[in-house]
Motif scaffolding. Structure first.
Motif, PDB file in Angstrom:
ATOM      1  N   TYR A   1      77.144  13.751  21.523  1.00 27.54           N
ATOM      2  CA  TYR A   1      77.107  14.807  22.536  1.00 27.54           C
ATOM      3  C   TYR A   1      76.053  15.862  22.234  1.00 27.54           C
ATOM      4  CZ  TYR A   1      78.814  18.786  19.932  1.00 27.54           C
ATOM      5  OH  TYR A   1      78.885  19.834  19.064  1.00 27.54           O
ATOM      6  N   ARG A   2      75.895  16.195  20.946  1.00 29.55           N
ATOM      7  CA  ARG A   2      74.958  17.275  20.590  1.00 29.55           C
ATOM      8  C   ARG A   2      73.521  16.870  20.900  1.00 29.55           C
ATOM      9  NH1 ARG A   2      71.154  18.955  17.803  1.00 29.55           N
ATOM     10  NH2 ARG A   2      70.902  16.769  17.173  1.00 29.55           N
ATOM     11  N   LEU A   3      73.226  15.631  20.589  1.00 31.67           N
ATOM     12  CA  LEU A   3      71.886  15.120  20.868  1.00 31.67           C
ATOM     13  C   LEU A   3      71.625  15.115  22.374  1.00 31.67           C
ATOM     14  CD1 LEU A   3      69.372  13.669  19.675  1.00 31.67           C
ATOM     15  CD2 LEU A   3      70.566  11.509  20.124  1.00 31.67           C
ATOM     16  N   MET A   4      72.655  14.679  23.125  1.00 35.20           N
ATOM     17  CA  MET A   4      72.515  14.679  24.587  1.00 35.20           C
ATOM     18  C   MET A   4      72.238  16.091  25.095  1.00 35.20           C
ATOM     19  SD  MET A   4      75.773  12.207  25.355  1.00 35.20           S
ATOM     20  CE  MET A   4      75.751  12.322  27.133  1.00 35.20           C
ATOM     21  N   ALA A   5      72.992  17.045  24.544  1.00 34.41           N
ATOM     22  CA  ALA A   5      72.822  18.433  24.973  1.00 34.41           C
ATOM     23  C   ALA A   5      71.430  18.941  24.617  1.00 34.41           C
ATOM     24  CB  ALA A   5      73.888  19.304  24.320  1.00 34.41           C
ATOM     25  N   GLU A   6      70.974  18.540  23.452  1.00 33.47           N
ATOM     26  CA  GLU A   6      69.639  18.983  23.028  1.00 33.47           C
ATOM     27  C   GLU A   6      68.576  18.487  24.002  1.00 33.47           C
ATOM     28  OE1 GLU A   6      68.566  18.104  18.944  1.00 33.47           O
ATOM     29  OE2 GLU A   6      66.423  18.227  19.396  1.00 33.47           O
TER      30      GLU A   6
ATOM     31  N   LYS B   1      65.511  16.110  41.492  1.00 33.78           N
ATOM     32  CA  LYS B   1      64.381  16.744  42.192  1.00 33.78           C
ATOM     33  C   LYS B   1      64.837  17.727  43.262  1.00 33.78           C
ATOM     34  CE  LYS B   1      61.343  13.811  40.228  1.00 33.78           C
ATOM     35  NZ  LYS B   1      60.630  14.225  39.041  1.00 33.78           N
ATOM     36  N   ASN B   2      66.036  18.203  43.126  1.00 33.73           N
ATOM     37  CA  ASN B   2      66.499  19.215  44.095  1.00 33.73           C
ATOM     38  C   ASN B   2      67.167  20.376  43.379  1.00 33.73           C
ATOM     39  OD1 ASN B   2      68.835  18.079  43.189  1.00 33.73           O
ATOM     40  ND2 ASN B   2      69.590  17.427  45.194  1.00 33.73           N
ATOM     41  N   GLY B   3      66.839  20.519  42.092  1.00 34.56           N
ATOM     42  CA  GLY B   3      67.459  21.591  41.326  1.00 34.56           C
ATOM     43  C   GLY B   3      68.706  21.152  40.587  1.00 34.56           C
ATOM     44  N   MET B   4      69.074  19.882  40.756  1.00 35.12           N
ATOM     45  CA  MET B   4      70.219  19.388  39.987  1.00 35.12           C
ATOM     46  C   MET B   4      69.764  18.298  39.018  1.00 35.12           C
ATOM     47  SD  MET B   4      73.794  17.489  41.080  1.00 35.12           S
ATOM     48  CE  MET B   4      74.806  18.844  41.590  1.00 35.12           C
ATOM     49  N   PHE B   5      70.304  18.399  37.789  1.00 30.44           N
ATOM     50  CA  PHE B   5      70.092  17.338  36.807  1.00 30.44           C
ATOM     51  C   PHE B   5      71.448  16.735  36.470  1.00 30.44           C
ATOM     52  CE2 PHE B   5      66.578  20.202  36.227  1.00 30.44           C
ATOM     53  CZ  PHE B   5      65.496  19.415  35.857  1.00 30.44           C
ATOM     54  N   SER B   6      71.467  15.436  36.282  1.00 26.41           N
ATOM     55  CA  SER B   6      72.707  14.824  35.804  1.00 26.41           C
ATOM     56  C   SER B   6      72.475  14.310  34.398  1.00 26.41           C
ATOM     57  CB  SER B   6      73.115  13.653  36.702  1.00 26.41           C
ATOM     58  OG  SER B   6      73.564  14.137  37.947  1.00 26.41           O
ATOM     59  N   ILE B   7      73.457  14.576  33.522  1.00 27.57           N
ATOM     60  CA  ILE B   7      73.398  13.978  32.189  1.00 27.57           C
ATOM     61  C   ILE B   7      74.613  13.084  32.013  1.00 27.57           C
ATOM     62  CG2 ILE B   7      74.264  16.175  31.211  1.00 27.57           C
ATOM     63  CD1 ILE B   7      72.478  14.726  28.686  1.00 27.57           C
ATOM     64  N   MET B   8      74.344  11.816  31.825  1.00 31.56           N
ATOM     65  CA  MET B   8      75.422  10.833  31.938  1.00 31.56           C
ATOM     66  C   MET B   8      75.365   9.832  30.793  1.00 31.56           C
ATOM     67  SD  MET B   8      77.153  11.343  34.627  1.00 31.56           S
ATOM     68  CE  MET B   8      76.982  13.032  35.134  1.00 31.56           C
ATOM     69  N   GLY B   9      76.502   9.221  30.568  1.00 30.37           N
ATOM     70  CA  GLY B   9      76.579   8.148  29.584  1.00 30.37           C
ATOM     71  C   GLY B   9      76.816   8.720  28.198  1.00 30.37           C
ATOM     72  N   GLY B  10      76.371   8.006  27.191  1.00 30.00           N
ATOM     73  CA  GLY B  10      76.498   8.481  25.820  1.00 30.00           C
ATOM     74  C   GLY B  10      77.893   8.348  25.256  1.00 30.00           C
ATOM     75  N   LYS B  11      78.112   9.110  24.219  1.00 31.07           N
ATOM     76  CA  LYS B  11      79.372   9.044  23.475  1.00 31.07           C
ATOM     77  C   LYS B  11      79.727  10.437  23.030  1.00 31.07           C
ATOM     78  CE  LYS B  11      77.465   6.056  20.706  1.00 31.07           C
ATOM     79  NZ  LYS B  11      76.694   5.260  21.647  1.00 31.07           N
TER      80      LYS B  11
ATOM     81  N   THR C   1      79.900  17.075  26.517  1.00 32.29           N
ATOM     82  CA  THR C   1      78.530  17.215  26.979  1.00 32.29           C
ATOM     83  C   THR C   1      78.286  18.599  27.590  1.00 32.29           C
ATOM     84  OG1 THR C   1      78.627  14.869  27.503  1.00 32.29           O
ATOM     85  CG2 THR C   1      76.723  16.075  28.317  1.00 32.29           C
ATOM     86  N   GLY C   2      79.140  18.989  28.513  1.00 30.68           N
ATOM     87  CA  GLY C   2      78.961  20.275  29.182  1.00 30.68           C
ATOM     88  C   GLY C   2      79.035  21.448  28.213  1.00 30.68           C
TER      89      GLY C   2
ATOM     90  N   ASN D   1      74.797  18.634  36.034  1.00 29.17           N
ATOM     91  CA  ASN D   1      75.996  17.856  36.323  1.00 29.17           C
ATOM     92  C   ASN D   1      76.404  17.115  35.054  1.00 29.17           C
ATOM     93  OD1 ASN D   1      77.899  16.040  37.251  1.00 29.17           O
ATOM     94  ND2 ASN D   1      76.447  14.834  38.472  1.00 29.17           N
ATOM     95  N   ALA D   2      77.400  17.657  34.358  1.00 27.58           N
ATOM     96  CA  ALA D   2      77.899  17.022  33.123  1.00 27.58           C
ATOM     97  C   ALA D   2      79.353  16.641  33.338  1.00 27.58           C
ATOM     98  CB  ALA D   2      77.759  17.979  31.944  1.00 27.58           C
ATOM     99  N   SER D   3      79.612  16.078  34.511  1.00 26.39           N
ATOM    100  CA  SER D   3      81.004  15.843  34.874  1.00 26.39           C
ATOM    101  C   SER D   3      81.474  14.430  34.562  1.00 26.39           C
ATOM    102  CB  SER D   3      81.218  16.182  36.352  1.00 26.39           C
ATOM    103  OG  SER D   3      80.378  15.383  37.145  1.00 26.39           O
ATOM    104  N   GLY D   4      80.806  13.774  33.634  1.00 22.31           N
ATOM    105  CA  GLY D   4      81.274  12.489  33.127  1.00 22.31           C
ATOM    106  C   GLY D   4      81.541  11.487  34.235  1.00 22.31           C
ATOM    107  N   ALA D   5      82.728  10.931  34.223  1.00 20.82           N
ATOM    108  CA  ALA D   5      83.083   9.883  35.172  1.00 20.82           C
ATOM    109  C   ALA D   5      83.078  10.383  36.620  1.00 20.82           C
ATOM    110  CB  ALA D   5      84.448   9.308  34.819  1.00 20.82           C
ATOM    111  N   TRP D   6      83.116  11.695  36.790  1.00 22.96           N
ATOM    112  CA  TRP D   6      83.077  12.260  38.141  1.00 22.96           C
ATOM    113  C   TRP D   6      81.616  12.465  38.587  1.00 22.96           C
ATOM    114  CZ3 TRP D   6      86.578  13.220  34.435  1.00 22.96           C
ATOM    115  CH2 TRP D   6      87.924  13.107  34.761  1.00 22.96           C
ATOM    116  N   GLY D   7      80.688  11.993  37.750  1.00 25.29           N
ATOM    117  CA  GLY D   7      79.260  12.240  37.959  1.00 25.29           C
ATOM    118  C   GLY D   7      78.776  11.920  39.354  1.00 25.29           C
TER     119      GLY D   7
END
Ligand SMILES: Cc1cc2nc3c(=O)[nH]c(=O)nc-3n(C[C@H](O)[C@H](O)[C@H](O)COP(=O)(O)OP(=O)(O)OC[C@H]3O[C@@H](n4cnc5c(N)ncnc54)[C@H](O)[C@@H]3O)c2cc1C
Ligand SMILES: Cc1cc2nc3c(=O)[nH]c(=O)nc-3n(C[C@H](O)[C@H](O)[C@H](O)COP(=O)(O)OP(=O)(O)OC[C@H]3O[C@@H](n4cnc5c(N)ncnc54)[C@H](O)[C@@H]3O)c2cc1C
Lengths: 387, 532
Positions: free
Chosen positions: B378-383, B364-374, B45-46, B233-239
């Motif tokens: 990954y490419r779609l998530m990144a898009e 809403k504080n300048g951080m986004f988390s992208i979580m889940g998926g497979k 993802t990252g 935040n693309a840190s997977g399980a450490w999300g």
């Protein structure tokens, strides 16, 4: 073919047994599936890390301190006689360098490693070979304050390749010439153990002469020349004594009569050989050599299917690789004080070496030592039985 | 190639900080990097987000605490799903999969092996499920072909001869490590900063907004500061751990999955069981080995994972129902990873039933988390993630990651593996035929102090002996090149051996046990590593 004793397994244990028994005039054979651990070992004889801490259930305790001493003296004599003498006192450890520049305690060493013991903290020059695959002088950099290194181009990269070149007098001469040019200032010279496939003592003397340094060999990762030299020497010595060898095949069948094993059938493709014996010594080693085999749930002895003891109720292995008290290190064959397996239907078989229960070789640093001591002791018991 | 998870983060070298301080290094000279977008996490993802940002011309910096694919990405099954596995229960996910499957086969030829897959129906597996499966695949656009038992056995001779029939789908085997590396390459080529072995330890906030992070280099302990406008935040399980650093909350449901590796390639195709998803029902060929799994067990901590003998037993017995040889084959290792699933997407107790769909959370504080998926998506998530960032910045540049092939692939050998066996002269790793040159190339180009970096990039140590011989050699070479001191390399060697052992221990029997006693003799005996 009928033998007084058939030894199964051609490792340290089996070879020492065979040399002893044939010297007593007994017709002896060794049957071995492959080369033993000895051939890839450092060639040094570990006897024990600490001679005080051996527990009651260890094979050493069964043999007794006096037997440990006399067996190792016996080994030293054989090696002297065979032309590959060993150095060291029986109950005293000395250190050698390992390939990562650690000091390692061991007991008897081939003469080529004798000088390593005095090198700690002294100035050291490492001689290695360009591109050598299994030796990296860099490991020595931090250990010695005063360290230098020179690389000789041997034209080949493997341990055995370089050692084979050293068997050639012309190559040795070239090496000595190069060495003179190096003008080594340090007190000690360490060289990976590739100074020939045979006893390198003459060459070492020559190096000491031209450099004025004290020289020692450093064992390498397998394939390791000191181990190979030791194994080959013992095997040829045994063979010269009249022991017959059946090498390269396992055992496909055993035959028995009442409470005696009478013969083995060797697994030679198309040409099974029957070897009859009045007695048998099992020295097939631990897992690494195939004497023991770990199934998913149980552990099997591979020749006679003897019962294997393992500490009950524990997982086989602990959590850390560096934990030398692994329950599996205790797995093996339980024997009587005459080295006869308990709970076995036969009374003419003996068991010795790393296949014995509670040997815990890693914990007690007793690899070859235990092989020599129990190998000789079992052989004497077998001799007694045959009388 | 799959890399094996569950290694602890490398520790800061003993006494290093003190030493540096004495040497006058640390005098408050904290290195500082400025960028627009900070990405935390170097998994699929990252690195996928990094590539997408790069292609759209946005400056960014990615921080990964270990090497690429050190999390779920490298510990996964390596299956580029066709979507078949999800067709019946989650048609939305299935559609995403088949579409991404087709895209990745096109843009990532050297990462994807088009093995195709069979869903095998064994005695007892119902015809209803089969019909449902075919119907669902048809509806979601996944091509299928039905094979009789004998035809299937002709294709994959190792299958259980009792099978009833098999359905072919376009499943593939994918190399997650290469995938991440190539995504990162696209970023680097366009000036993206990719920092592996940098762990984010703090999120810097000013007036409630995230303005940067502090990251620690894991070998030297050095801390650097990175300032940016947005953090992803693309840190997977450490999300949730990372989100917490910014004072935000990401509710996660961590699900551990374990896998076993057989020492050779038992099937040339991916093998699935034609029944509702269950434990141990997938076998994936990966380079020269086969992977079987997986399990699904709830955990709380993304690290310190262990594998129980029951899990291994379960996977072996299920896998051997499809491919009987799995019961007797030599297993060289087990490994485990954590699925970064989101909480609240399902009420079911079975973690496997939780949606594999993904979500973007704006804290809403300048951080986004992208979580889940497979991995597959990954490419779609990144898009989608990058679309949000562009929207945030108010810039309008479309995504092109689905069309542009991954750069840097021409340097890779691709499939089949035999392509790699050209130069046999100076082999350092006998099991995987890695030469001294291969290793030197990585040491020179990556400048690494990490044995893992070499392993991931060359497959060194991935074969049956699992690095038993070659690790000592690779470290020796790193010393020659001045990358590590001898003290450091001994520490690395010890860590490596313990980690290796943890992966092997659950499958230690038979020939692998023999090998292990040999390795023990070498490292504890000959090298004398037992005493510190
Ligand atoms: C890598 C390594 C390095 C070591 N280095 C040292 C060292 O430097 N110093 C030290 O003191 N100790 C060392 N040890 C320990 C030591 O080598 C062994 O404990 C000792 O040599 C064991 O001897 P053995 O005769 O009992 O068995 P082994 O040497 O294992 O010999 C057993 C023999 O039996 C044969 N065999 C097995 N099954 C059958 C069968 N079914 N039929 C016929 N033949 C069979 C095998 O082929 C083998 O030749 C090392 C161990 C290892 C693994
Ligand atoms: C056992 C198993 C099998 C699977 N099989 C498949 C499959 O066959 N096909 C498929 O498509 N999907 C599969 N998945 C799912 C897939 O692996 C994941 O969904 C996907 O890899 C997640 O990628 P990610 O980049 O989001 O997370 P990760 O790969 O976990 O990446 C997160 C990264 O963040 C890093 N990180 C964490 N904290 C910090 C910090 N503080 N600072 C810096 N970096 C940090 C971690 O080291 C890690 O590298 C499987 C998952 C598991 C667990």
């Amino acid at each position: 073919m009928k033998y007084d004793v058939v030894i199964i397994g051609g490792g340290m244990t089996g070879l020492i047994s065979s040399i002893y028994l044939s010297s007593k005039g007994l017709k002896t054979a060794v049957v071995s599936k492959g080369d033993p651990v000895c051939s890839i070992s450092s060639g040094c004889i570990d006897v024990a890390g600490d001679f005080q801490g051996i527990p009651d259930d260890h094979p050493y305790t069964m043999a007794g301190r006096e037997k440990v001493r006399s067996a190792l003296m016996y080994f030293k004599e054989i090696m002297k006689d065979a032309g590959l003498p060993y150095w060291g006192e029986v109950f005293e450890n000395r250190s050698i360098y390992t390939p990562i520049a650690k000091k390692r305690e061991t007991c008897l060493v081939p003469f080529s490693m004798k000088n390593a013991d005095g090198a700690k903290g002294k100035s050291l020059h490492i001689i290695s070979f360009q591109g050598m695959k299994d030796f990296f002088p860099g490991y020595f950099k931090e250990d010695t304050s005063d360290f230098n290194c020179s690389l000789f181009d041997a034209g080949t990269l493997t341990t055995v390749g370089i050692a084979t070149k050293f068997d050639d007098p012309a190559f040795r001469e070239q090496f000595i010439l190069w060495l003179k040019e190096c003008r080594i200032q340090e007190e000690f010279i360490g060289i990976p153990a590739v100074l020939g496939t045979k006893n390198p003592q003459k060459l070492i003397d020559q190096i000491e002469l031209v450099t004025g340094c004290k020289v020692f060999e450093i064992p390498t990762l397998p394939p390791s020349m000191p181990g190979l030299r030791l194994f080959r020497k013992l095997k040829s010595y045994s063979s010269l004594q009249g022991v017959d060898f059946f090498w390269g095949h396992g055992i496909s069948e055993i035959t028995e009569e009442e409470n005696l094993v009478t013969s083995l059938i060797i697994d030679q493709p198309g040409r099974p050989t029957i070897i009859e014996g009045r007695s048998f010594i099992l020295t097939t080693g631990s897992f690494v050599s195939g004497g023991l085999f770990a199934e998913k749930e149980s552990i099997r002895e591979t020749v006679f299917n003897l019962p294997v003891s393992i500490p009950p109720g524990k997982p086989r292995l602990n959590d850390s690789f560096f934990d030398t008290e692994q329950p599996l290190g205790r797995a093996g064959i339980r024997v009587s004080s005459h080295y006869q397996p308990v709970d076995s239907p036969w009374k003419n078989i003996f068991v010795a070496g790393s296949i014995l229960e509670n040997s815990q070789i890693m914990k007690y640093h007793c690899g070859h030592g235990l092989a020599i001591v129990t190998g000789l002791d079992a052989a004497e018991n077998c001799e007694e039985y045959l009388k | 190639m799959i890399q094996y998870n569950c290694d602890p983060p490398p520790k800061v070298a003993e006494g290093y900080l003190e030493r540096r301080e004495q040497e006058g290094y640390m005098k408050l000279r904290i290195k500082m990097i400025k960028t627009d977008v900070i990405i935390i996490g170097g998994g699929a993802t990252g690195t996928g987000v990094a590539r997408d940002l790069a292609l759209r011309g946005i400056d960014h910096c990615l921080l990964e605490k270990k090497d690429f694919a050190a999390g779920a990405t490298g510990a996964c099954h390596g299956l580029l799903h066709s979507g078949g596995r999800y067709a019946v229960n989650d048609p939305e996910a299935a559609r995403e999969c088949i579409s991404e499957n087709q895209i990745l086969r096109k843009i990532g030829k050297k990462c994807v092996e088009f093995t195709e897959g069979l869903f095998v129906r064994l005695p007892g597996d119902t015809l209803e499920y089969r019909d449902d499966f075919l119907e669902s695949c048809h509806r979601t656009g996944i091509s299928t072909e039905i094979f009789s038992a004998s035809k299937a056995l002709g294709l994959v001779p190792n299958l259980n001869p009792a099978l009833e029939e098999a359905v072919k789908v376009p499943d593939c085997s994918i190399d997650p490590f290469r995938l991440c590396m190539l995504n990162a390459e696209s970023s680097s080529l366009r000036g993206g900063k990719i920092l592996t072995h940098h762990k984010v330890i703090e999120v810097i906030k000013e007036r409630g907004n995230c303005v940067g992070v502090k990251a620690q280099e894991q070998f030297s302990g050095e801390i650097i500061e990175i300032r940016g406008k947005v953090i992803i935040n693309a840190s997977g399980a450490w999300g949730s751990i990372v989100a917490k650093m910014s004072g935000s909350d990401v509710p996660m449901n961590l699900s551990k999955g374990s896998l076993i590796i057989a020492n050779h390639r038992l099937t040339s195709m991916v093998i699935n069981r034609l029944r509702p998803a269950s434990n141990g029902d997938i076998i994936v060929p990966n380079e020269t080995v086969s992977l079987a799994g997986t399990t699904s067990i709830h955990v709380n901590d993304p690290e310190n994972l262990s594998i129980s003998p029951e899990e291994i037993g379960l996977i072996t017995s299920e896998a051997s129902q499809m491919v009987p040889e799995f019961d007797s084959v030599r297993l060289i290792r087990s490994y485990t990873g954590v699925r970064p699933l989101l909480k609240g997407d399902s009420h079911s107790d079975d973690d496997r039933a939780i949606s594999r769909g993904f979500r973007i959370i704006d804290h809403k504080n300048g951080m986004f988390s992208i979580m889940g998926g497979k991995l597959t998506t990954y490419r779609l998530m990144a898009e989608k993630m990058t679309d949000r960032i562009m929207e945030h910045f108010g810039i309008n540049v479309p995504c092109t990651t689905a069309e542009k092939p991954l750069e840097g692939q021409n340097q890779l050998s691709g499939y089949p593996v035999s392509n790699r066996i050209e130069k046999l002269d100076d082999i350092i790793c006998e099991c995987e035929l890695v030469t001294r040159k291969d290793v030197e190339k990585v040491i020179d180009s990556v400048g690494t102090k990490y044995i893992g970096d070499i392993q991931h990039r060359t497959r060194l140590g991935m074969g049956p002996c699992q690095g038993g011989f070659c690790t000592y050699r690779a470290l020796g070479m790193m010393q020659e090149k001045g990358k590590v001191t001898s003290g450091e390399s001994i520490r690395v060697l010890r860590e490596f051996l313990d980690r290796r052992y943890r992966g092997i221990r659950p499958v230690l029997w038979g020939d692998q046990m023999r090998e292990e006693q040999l390795v023990e003799g070498i490292y504890l005996g000959i090298l004398g590593l037992a005493d510190k």
